[in-house]
Write an enzyme that holds these catalytic residues in place. Structure first.
Site, PDB file in Angstrom:
ATOM      1  N   GLY A  48      84.391 -19.709  19.729  1.00  0.00           N
ATOM      2  CA  GLY A  48      83.510 -20.064  20.837  1.00  0.00           C
ATOM      3  C   GLY A  48      82.699 -18.843  21.186  1.00  0.00           C
ATOM      4  O   GLY A  48      82.041 -18.255  20.328  1.00  0.00           O
ATOM      5  N   GLU A  49      82.824 -18.413  22.409  1.00  0.00           N
ATOM      6  CA  GLU A  49      82.065 -17.244  22.855  1.00  0.00           C
ATOM      7  C   GLU A  49      83.002 -16.358  23.674  1.00  0.00           C
ATOM      8  O   GLU A  49      83.484 -16.782  24.726  1.00  0.00           O
ATOM      9  CB  GLU A  49      80.863 -17.745  23.685  1.00  0.00           C
ATOM     10  CG  GLU A  49      79.882 -16.689  24.038  1.00  0.00           C
ATOM     11  CD  GLU A  49      79.444 -15.848  22.845  1.00  0.00           C
ATOM     12  OE1 GLU A  49      78.966 -16.407  21.834  1.00  0.00           O
ATOM     13  OE2 GLU A  49      79.610 -14.619  22.909  1.00  0.00           O
ATOM     14  N   SER A  50      83.249 -15.168  23.167  1.00  0.00           N
ATOM     15  CA  SER A  50      84.257 -14.322  23.803  1.00  0.00           C
ATOM     16  C   SER A  50      83.863 -13.872  25.210  1.00  0.00           C
ATOM     17  O   SER A  50      84.733 -13.613  26.042  1.00  0.00           O
ATOM     18  CB  SER A  50      84.579 -13.118  22.920  1.00  0.00           C
ATOM     19  OG  SER A  50      83.410 -12.452  22.524  1.00  0.00           O
ATOM     20  N   CYS A  79      88.045 -16.596  15.047  1.00  0.00           N
ATOM     21  CA  CYS A  79      86.722 -16.079  15.400  1.00  0.00           C
ATOM     22  C   CYS A  79      86.726 -15.494  16.828  1.00  0.00           C
ATOM     23  O   CYS A  79      87.342 -14.464  17.042  1.00  0.00           O
ATOM     24  CB  CYS A  79      85.661 -17.158  15.182  1.00  0.00           C
ATOM     25  SG  CYS A  79      84.031 -16.446  14.962  1.00  0.00           S
ATOM     26  N   ARG A 111      82.155  -7.402  17.216  1.00  0.00           N
ATOM     27  CA  ARG A 111      81.555  -8.741  17.419  1.00  0.00           C
ATOM     28  C   ARG A 111      80.284  -8.880  16.595  1.00  0.00           C
ATOM     29  O   ARG A 111      79.528  -7.925  16.440  1.00  0.00           O
ATOM     30  CB  ARG A 111      81.193  -8.957  18.881  1.00  0.00           C
ATOM     31  CG  ARG A 111      82.370  -9.205  19.773  1.00  0.00           C
ATOM     32  CD  ARG A 111      81.907  -9.364  21.216  1.00  0.00           C
ATOM     33  NE  ARG A 111      81.275 -10.649  21.458  1.00  0.00           N
ATOM     34  CZ  ARG A 111      80.143 -10.812  22.130  1.00  0.00           C
ATOM     35  NH1 ARG A 111      79.465  -9.776  22.583  1.00  0.00           N
ATOM     36  NH2 ARG A 111      79.658 -12.017  22.330  1.00  0.00           N
ATOM     37  N   ILE A 142      81.055 -17.936  11.174  1.00  0.00           N
ATOM     38  CA  ILE A 142      79.926 -18.260  12.067  1.00  0.00           C
ATOM     39  C   ILE A 142      79.790 -17.153  13.108  1.00  0.00           C
ATOM     40  O   ILE A 142      80.660 -16.985  13.968  1.00  0.00           O
ATOM     41  CB  ILE A 142      80.144 -19.616  12.773  1.00  0.00           C
ATOM     42  CG1 ILE A 142      80.316 -20.738  11.739  1.00  0.00           C
ATOM     43  CG2 ILE A 142      78.975 -19.929  13.705  1.00  0.00           C
ATOM     44  CD1 ILE A 142      80.743 -22.063  12.336  1.00  0.00           C
ATOM     45  N   ARG A 143      78.724 -16.399  13.024  1.00  0.00           N
ATOM     46  CA  ARG A 143      78.542 -15.221  13.895  1.00  0.00           C
ATOM     47  C   ARG A 143      79.895 -14.496  14.030  1.00  0.00           C
ATOM     48  O   ARG A 143      80.366 -14.194  15.119  1.00  0.00           O
ATOM     49  CB  ARG A 143      77.998 -15.627  15.269  1.00  0.00           C
ATOM     50  CG  ARG A 143      76.526 -16.038  15.212  1.00  0.00           C
ATOM     51  CD  ARG A 143      75.922 -16.147  16.594  1.00  0.00           C
ATOM     52  NE  ARG A 143      76.679 -17.032  17.445  1.00  0.00           N
ATOM     53  CZ  ARG A 143      77.250 -16.696  18.598  1.00  0.00           C
ATOM     54  NH1 ARG A 143      77.126 -15.474  19.059  1.00  0.00           N
ATOM     55  NH2 ARG A 143      77.906 -17.571  19.304  1.00  0.00           N
ATOM     56  N   HIS A 178      86.702 -19.756  10.504  1.00  0.00           N
ATOM     57  CA  HIS A 178      87.064 -21.010  11.184  1.00  0.00           C
ATOM     58  C   HIS A 178      87.818 -21.955  10.240  1.00  0.00           C
ATOM     59  O   HIS A 178      87.189 -22.809   9.603  1.00  0.00           O
ATOM     60  CB  HIS A 178      85.791 -21.719  11.655  1.00  0.00           C
ATOM     61  CG  HIS A 178      85.112 -21.087  12.811  1.00  0.00           C
ATOM     62  ND1 HIS A 178      85.342 -21.461  14.119  1.00  0.00           N
ATOM     63  CD2 HIS A 178      84.209 -20.090  12.864  1.00  0.00           C
ATOM     64  CE1 HIS A 178      84.606 -20.731  14.928  1.00  0.00           C
ATOM     65  NE2 HIS A 178      83.900 -19.883  14.191  1.00  0.00           N
ATOM     66  N   GLU A 180      89.465 -24.468  10.970  1.00  0.00           N
ATOM     67  CA  GLU A 180      89.420 -25.840  11.503  1.00  0.00           C
ATOM     68  C   GLU A 180      88.158 -26.595  11.061  1.00  0.00           C
ATOM     69  O   GLU A 180      88.039 -27.786  11.309  1.00  0.00           O
ATOM     70  CB  GLU A 180      89.518 -25.811  13.043  1.00  0.00           C
ATOM     71  CG  GLU A 180      88.285 -25.350  13.794  1.00  0.00           C
ATOM     72  CD  GLU A 180      88.024 -23.849  13.750  1.00  0.00           C
ATOM     73  OE1 GLU A 180      88.713 -23.119  12.999  1.00  0.00           O
ATOM     74  OE2 GLU A 180      87.108 -23.408  14.462  1.00  0.00           O
TER      75      GLU A 180
HETATM   76  N1  GLN Z   1      80.080 -14.247  18.194  1.00  0.00           N
HETATM   77  C1  GLN Z   1      81.026 -14.963  19.012  1.00  0.00           C
HETATM   78  C2  GLN Z   1      81.656 -14.058  20.048  1.00  0.00           C
HETATM   79  O1  GLN Z   1      81.379 -12.928  20.080  1.00  0.00           O
HETATM   80  C3  GLN Z   1      82.099 -15.598  18.161  1.00  0.00           C
HETATM   81  C4  GLN Z   1      81.522 -16.715  17.337  1.00  0.00           C
HETATM   82  C5  GLN Z   1      82.511 -17.776  16.978  1.00  0.00           C
HETATM   83  O2  GLN Z   1      83.581 -17.907  17.561  1.00  0.00           O
HETATM   84  N2  GLN Z   1      82.095 -18.590  16.038  1.00  0.00           N
HETATM   85  O3  GLN Z   1      82.449 -14.467  20.838  1.00  0.00           O
END
Ligand code: GLN
Length: 195
Positions: A48-50, A79, A111, A142-143, A178, A180
């Site tokens: 998700g997004e940390s 992630c 990150r 993914i990122r 990921h 999942e």
């Molecule tokens: N770039 C996101 C973060 O810094 C992580 C991306 C992801 O969970 N797919 O939280």
């Protein structure tokens, strides 16, 4: 296994994890409040997004309960979930943009470590945690963060181009990709075997 597997449902792609566990016949339960940790056998911290995960985790006062839970329960972070589990971040400014890792997994992460120009890619990785299976795992990044340092308490269990992409510390497992997002449930099954 009597209790369901917990999914941290504050933010992120926990639904995909739920689908994999369901396909394996394993019950899951969303966790958003400290008391809910008493009802689960292990916990997945999803991607998700940390920054958002940090904010929400602190808002609902889950930080210390999560650390207490992780002492004797399996936790898997994918992630952003790995970022949250990590000991520290390589980017010195991380506190400025509001990421506060839990510090339960002995590694340092960067990150968005693969840069924005390649936000997303899939690559085959060999993963030791799968016990005996020699087939590589099609890892979706993914990122993704990069694991830039692994401390003495953790072991590297998967690598991509010679760099660690998954680490294990006893019953704690974190990966930059990921699992999942594939039909391959081997990593989820390996996590279940820790419970
Ligand atoms: N770039 C996101 C973060 O810094 C992580 C991306 C992801 O969970 N797919 O939280």
């Amino acid at each position: 296994m009597t209790k369901p597997v917990g999914l941290l449902t504050l933010q992120g792609d926990y639904e995909k994890h739920r689908q994999i566990f369901t396909s394996l016949g394993v019950e899951t339960m969303g966790v958003r409040r400290p008391a809910e940790l008493d009802q689960v056998s292990g916990l997945v911290i999803p991607g998700g997004e940390s920054t958002t995960l940090t904010r929400l985790m602190d808002r609902v006062q889950l930080r210390q309960p999560l650390l207490d839970f992780a002492v004797d329960h399996p936790v898997m972070g994918t992630c952003a979930g790995l970022i949250m589990m990590s000991h520290t971040l390589a980017d010195e400014n991380f506190k400025d943009y509001g990421v506060a890792p839990l510090g339960m997994l002995d590694c340092t992460v960067l990150r968005n470590g693969y840069g924005r120009q390649i936000d997303s890619f899939t690559a085959p990785v060999g993963i030791d945690v799968l016990d005996g299976s020699s087939e590589e795992f099609a890892a979706v990044f993914i990122r993704a963060p990069r694991i830039v340092d692994v401390g003495p308490k953790a072991d590297v269990v998967a690598a991509y181009k010679g760099e660690p992409v998954a680490v294990r510390q006893g019953h704690l497992l974190g990966m930059t990709f990921h699992p999942e997002l594939t039909d391959d449930s081997r990593i989820h099954r390996a996590f279940l075997s820790m419970i």
